[in-house]
Design an enzyme around this catalytic site. Sequence first.
Site, PDB file in Angstrom:
ATOM      1  N   ASP A 177       0.861  -1.178   0.000  1.00 14.82           N
ATOM      2  CA  ASP A 177       0.000   0.000   0.000  1.00 14.82           C
ATOM      3  C   ASP A 177       0.901   1.233   0.000  1.00 14.82           C
ATOM      4  O   ASP A 177       1.865   1.299   0.758  1.00 14.82           O
ATOM      5  CB  ASP A 177      -0.861  -0.061   1.277  1.00 14.82           C
ATOM      6  CG  ASP A 177      -1.886   1.044   1.340  1.00 14.82           C
ATOM      7  OD1 ASP A 177      -3.073   0.755   1.171  1.00 14.82           O
ATOM      8  OD2 ASP A 177      -1.477   2.200   1.569  1.00 14.82           O
ATOM      9  N   ASN A 191      -2.619  12.479  -5.012  1.00 11.60           N
ATOM     10  CA  ASN A 191      -3.829  12.754  -5.781  1.00 11.60           C
ATOM     11  C   ASN A 191      -4.334  14.166  -5.530  1.00 11.60           C
ATOM     12  O   ASN A 191      -4.712  14.885  -6.452  1.00 11.60           O
ATOM     13  CB  ASN A 191      -4.924  11.768  -5.372  1.00 11.60           C
ATOM     14  CG  ASN A 191      -5.186  10.752  -6.468  1.00 11.60           C
ATOM     15  OD1 ASN A 191      -4.749  10.924  -7.599  1.00 11.60           O
ATOM     16  ND2 ASN A 191      -5.892   9.705  -6.124  1.00 11.60           N
ATOM     17  N   HIS A 251      -5.146  13.872 -10.311  1.00 14.16           N
ATOM     18  CA  HIS A 251      -5.444  12.471 -10.597  1.00 14.16           C
ATOM     19  C   HIS A 251      -4.569  11.890 -11.694  1.00 14.16           C
ATOM     20  O   HIS A 251      -4.205  10.719 -11.655  1.00 14.16           O
ATOM     21  CB  HIS A 251      -6.916  12.311 -10.991  1.00 14.16           C
ATOM     22  CG  HIS A 251      -7.824  12.302  -9.803  1.00 14.16           C
ATOM     23  ND1 HIS A 251      -8.105  11.156  -9.112  1.00 14.16           N
ATOM     24  CD2 HIS A 251      -8.467  13.300  -9.182  1.00 14.16           C
ATOM     25  CE1 HIS A 251      -8.896  11.452  -8.105  1.00 14.16           C
ATOM     26  NE2 HIS A 251      -9.138  12.748  -8.116  1.00 14.16           N
ATOM     27  N   ASP A 277      -2.600   8.557 -11.308  1.00 11.48           N
ATOM     28  CA  ASP A 277      -2.741   7.395 -12.190  1.00 11.48           C
ATOM     29  C   ASP A 277      -1.386   6.948 -12.724  1.00 11.48           C
ATOM     30  O   ASP A 277      -1.106   5.759 -12.826  1.00 11.48           O
ATOM     31  CB  ASP A 277      -3.673   7.722 -13.367  1.00 11.48           C
ATOM     32  CG  ASP A 277      -5.135   7.743 -12.930  1.00 11.48           C
ATOM     33  OD1 ASP A 277      -5.399   7.432 -11.743  1.00 11.48           O
ATOM     34  OD2 ASP A 277      -5.998   8.061 -13.762  1.00 11.48           O
ATOM     35  N   ASP A 319      -4.840   2.372  -4.034  1.00  8.45           N
ATOM     36  CA  ASP A 319      -3.376   2.271  -4.084  1.00  8.45           C
ATOM     37  C   ASP A 319      -2.910   0.985  -3.424  1.00  8.45           C
ATOM     38  O   ASP A 319      -1.817   0.929  -2.886  1.00  8.45           O
ATOM     39  CB  ASP A 319      -2.757   3.480  -3.390  1.00  8.45           C
ATOM     40  CG  ASP A 319      -3.209   3.600  -1.946  1.00  8.45           C
ATOM     41  OD1 ASP A 319      -4.207   2.959  -1.580  1.00  8.45           O
ATOM     42  OD2 ASP A 319      -2.552   4.316  -1.171  1.00  8.45           O
TER      43      ASP A 319
END
Length: 583
Positions: free
Chosen positions: A190, A198, A203, A207, A233
């Site tokens: 994680d 973000n 975003h 990504d 994530d």
Amino acid sequence: MSAVDIAALGAFLASAETHLSSLVRPVRTLEASISCLAAERVFASDEVSSTAVVDGLGRVGLLSRGHFLALLSGRLGYGRALLSRTPVGELVDWTALVLQADAPVTSAAHQAVSRPIEHRYDDVLVRGDHDLGVVTTARLVESMAILLATRSVRDQLTGLASRDLLFHRLHELCAAVSGTEDRVAVVYLDLDDFKSVNDTLGHAVGDRLLTSVARRLESAALPTDLVGRLGGDEFAVVMALPAFPGGHAEQVARDIGGRFRAAVVDDLILDPGHACRASVGVAVAGPGEADPESLLREADMAMYAAKRSGSGVTVTTDVTATLAPRAPLLRTALDQGWLRVHAQAIHEVATGKLASIEVLARVQHPDLGLVGPGEFLYDAPDDALCALDEAMLRAATRQLLDHERTWARQVTPYLNVNLSVPSLVLEDLDTRVFAILEESGFPTHRLRLEVPEVADLAAVQKATPRLQSLRDAGVAVTLDDMGSGSSSLRHISRLAVDGMKIDRSFVSGIVDNERDLAVVRMLIDLGAGLGLTVTAEGVETAEQLEVLRDLHCPYVQGFFLAHPEPLAEVLAARQPGDASVPD
Ligand code: C2E
Ligand code: CA
Ligand code: CA
């Protein structure tokens, strides 16, 4: 990707998808009366695999190149001499498969491959409004494979294995090591500050980060490991470990966790000052015995331990199913009063007005902080899920009415509340809902229940009378996550519903993926045709909203318009004026 389950394939394909017309090529059409010699010239000049043949009786047949040329050469080479003057109609397969252009690819592929073996790979003729076309079986099968590969087994963003595929493989591995000296391991990874990436960098950067993490995990994996994205994530790797002396399991697990973590964090600098950090948990099952659920849970817990302590990697070895099961988080949360009601706005596209609020459950954990449903729904027992749904309905209706009484103003016409599968099939679902509404004084006609996709049709049928009773009393029933991979399209005709929500996995692709666009268009049209309230979920960009507006999608929901926030804050923010859909 060896493990493609045919039932899952069927269910997936039965969900929303494209029509045959998107695969069709034009076809030469010959009159049945022309000679074989003339037909041969057509095949000589055109590299076509088949032609259509029509006759005066309105029949449509298929003349396939291979079959025709084989007949013409004949076994002894006399075929051409014997047949050159013969009308081509005499050689045509008049029983060939002819489908309508608006048939779904699914059923077309199914019909094509279920023909007798000698015709299984023949082309399929397609009848459009004004003309005939052709599609090869190979093309049909290929497009099914693409649909499948890009949706149910692959994570859309990163191309890694999907959560489903990962679980499937884990179950397979656990079964395979049974009775051997081998072990199964799960690595959970994680990212530590993904939310801030973000939020601060946007975003698109988020990504890109997820995609590069995916590539790095793949490069650190062995060919036999399966790397997947669990969502957000969170990533996981499942693997089988050959027999090694028990005492070393801990060190082996630590090495594996360290390897994956290093692959992800080494030199991964997003932006000056934004190094990427990650926490890893590894769980290894005892030799010869592995329980998928326990392994996942332990790997998850180990990851959280690593995150809390800042140690990077934490391992748990000798995980067995007999390990005293931890109480599922949702159970504990309900008992301890850790449940929180968050909510997200649903807007009407045409007017920009707030149409409804969907309430979403959160758990406020003393150690883990605010935890989303991804962390507490997967291992929740049925009774806890039912209790959750009731608690959310009760809390949300009360809070909304309290707010409205205080401000003497209705902030939103509707309230959307999610139901879990165990609630859906309760014998007394309707009376339970009515009791809660009566208790809080919330009008039935302002409630919309979101029902999940149910793979099991029997369960759907079982629920129908109760759903109907709710609808009779004014409660709206909305099918959630339409097209997310189960047989929702079939359900929609069986379930008496008032609305549907188009799953965000389709919405996310509408700007640059034609198939997704086609699916969304079809669902919106279908919804309009059936008189349903259609909501597109997961709208994250202005471009997506624009496309949805063009498609006349009536309602939208997503981060572009509003993130989920505590219900109290959502309500407070609605005073005094409504927010609108941004232009
Ligand atoms: P759902 O019903 O499909 O809810 C929408 C989910 O999408 C929410 O995730 C929401 O935060 C997320 N979302 C909304 N807009 C966007 C967007 O633009 N982009 C992306 N990537 N995501 C977006 P959340 O809150 O994590 O909930 C996940 C699922 O958990 C829900 O999916 C629902 O199935 C379930 N759930 C949540 N609350 C409850 C509840 O009270 N009862 C039951 N039975 N299920 C619940
Ligand atoms: Ca929902
Ligand atoms: Ca949904």
